[in-house]
Write a protein that holds these residues in place. Sequence first.
Motif, short mmCIF file in Angstrom:
data_model
loop_
_atom_site.label_atom_id
_atom_site.label_comp_id
_atom_site.label_asym_id
_atom_site.label_seq_id
_atom_site.Cartn_x
_atom_site.Cartn_y
_atom_site.Cartn_z
N LYS A 20 0.84 -1.17 -0.08
CA LYS A 20 0.09 -0.18 -0.07
C LYS A 20 0.99 1.24 -0.01
N ARG B 135 0.74 3.58 -3.46
CA ARG B 135 0.16 5.06 -2.85
C ARG B 135 1.12 6.10 -3.37
N ASP C 3 -7.89 2.88 -6.49
CA ASP C 3 -7.45 3.99 -5.63
C ASP C 3 -7.58 3.79 -4.15
N GLU C 4 -7.17 4.77 -3.36
CA GLU C 4 -7.17 4.61 -1.87
C GLU C 4 -8.69 4.28 -1.48
#
Length: 353
Positions: free
Chosen positions: A240, A244, A296-297
């Motif tokens: 992650k 990111r 995405d996040e």
Amino acid sequence: MNDNNFPKLHNATWPGLVGKGENSEPPISFDDMLNMTAAAEVDGIKFDGVDIGLMPPHFDVETMTDDDIKRLADKVASKNLNIGSMVAPIWGGPILGSKEDRATFVEMVRKSCEIGQKLRELGVRPYGVIRIDSASSPQEWEKDPVGNSKLIVETFRQACDVAADFGERLAAEGEICWGGMHSWRVMVETLEAVDRPNMGFQADMAHTLLYLMGYNHPEDRILPENFDWNDRATFTEALKTLTRALRPWTIDFHVAQNDGTVFGSGSHDKTGRHCQATDPNGKLDIVTDAGLWLRDENGELTKAFRHICWDGCMFPNAVMTNQQTWNDILATMIKVRQQHGWYEPEQVAVGTV
């Protein structure tokens, strides 16, 4: 099964070349790679296309004519396939070489973009980018990180400006064997400094795994020393952190597997080892981990690229000429699309020229 038809599923043909030749096994022809791709089928689903490396003996950008490009388009379309991303043959012009080398680098990008534009006009390349790297080693970069990064950035900017004239985007490959892109943090700094709208990142799951381990740049290691690969929670958090940072730049994506080791063959430097899709020693949960790049996040699909590709460089020829290898790969790619894909009405028939 579900109805997702995007991203399109591609197979790379350059594994027939990379790591082959002198001091290794003989290359596998483009036609053989194309035919094995076209023959793969799982539950009625087939590959949608191929990504190609514009390098001998498959291709020679120095001598390719318009007729050669038309024959290539016809050949691929006859298999009901498209062409996506293409690898520019920039290694004769290492950025950290001479001024003349850098000029050669930019010229190879220009020739590749020209071929890419013509393939688009012929209707066989509806998406994809031109892939590049620094063509230079991490060891050379480490001699002068500031000065060498400046040379890479300046050369990438020149290449981006050339590519823009052809409507092309350039994707820098994140791989531990390329200076200035051998660390995730250095890669981000390079992309930020280039600051061109048609510059992005090409993520390969096998190669980016090695970023986590700090190979060739230990100060940017994310996973702890002597990491226990059974600790999935820590591994996921490391992924992650990586995604990111690099996902916002990612415009080209390779689904792949890695067993946590490095490997090189022929003239290719050691880099993240590509493993077969079914390798029991693989450290990635391919389908789940692909989602960290494709979403995405907030878990929403980015739809940042129209196709994804499998890259299996430096597999033994016995593996690569076994049709089951490509069926297993296709099965894995289908699962990725089922989990992280989407549906769109088809606008243009695949393979139309």
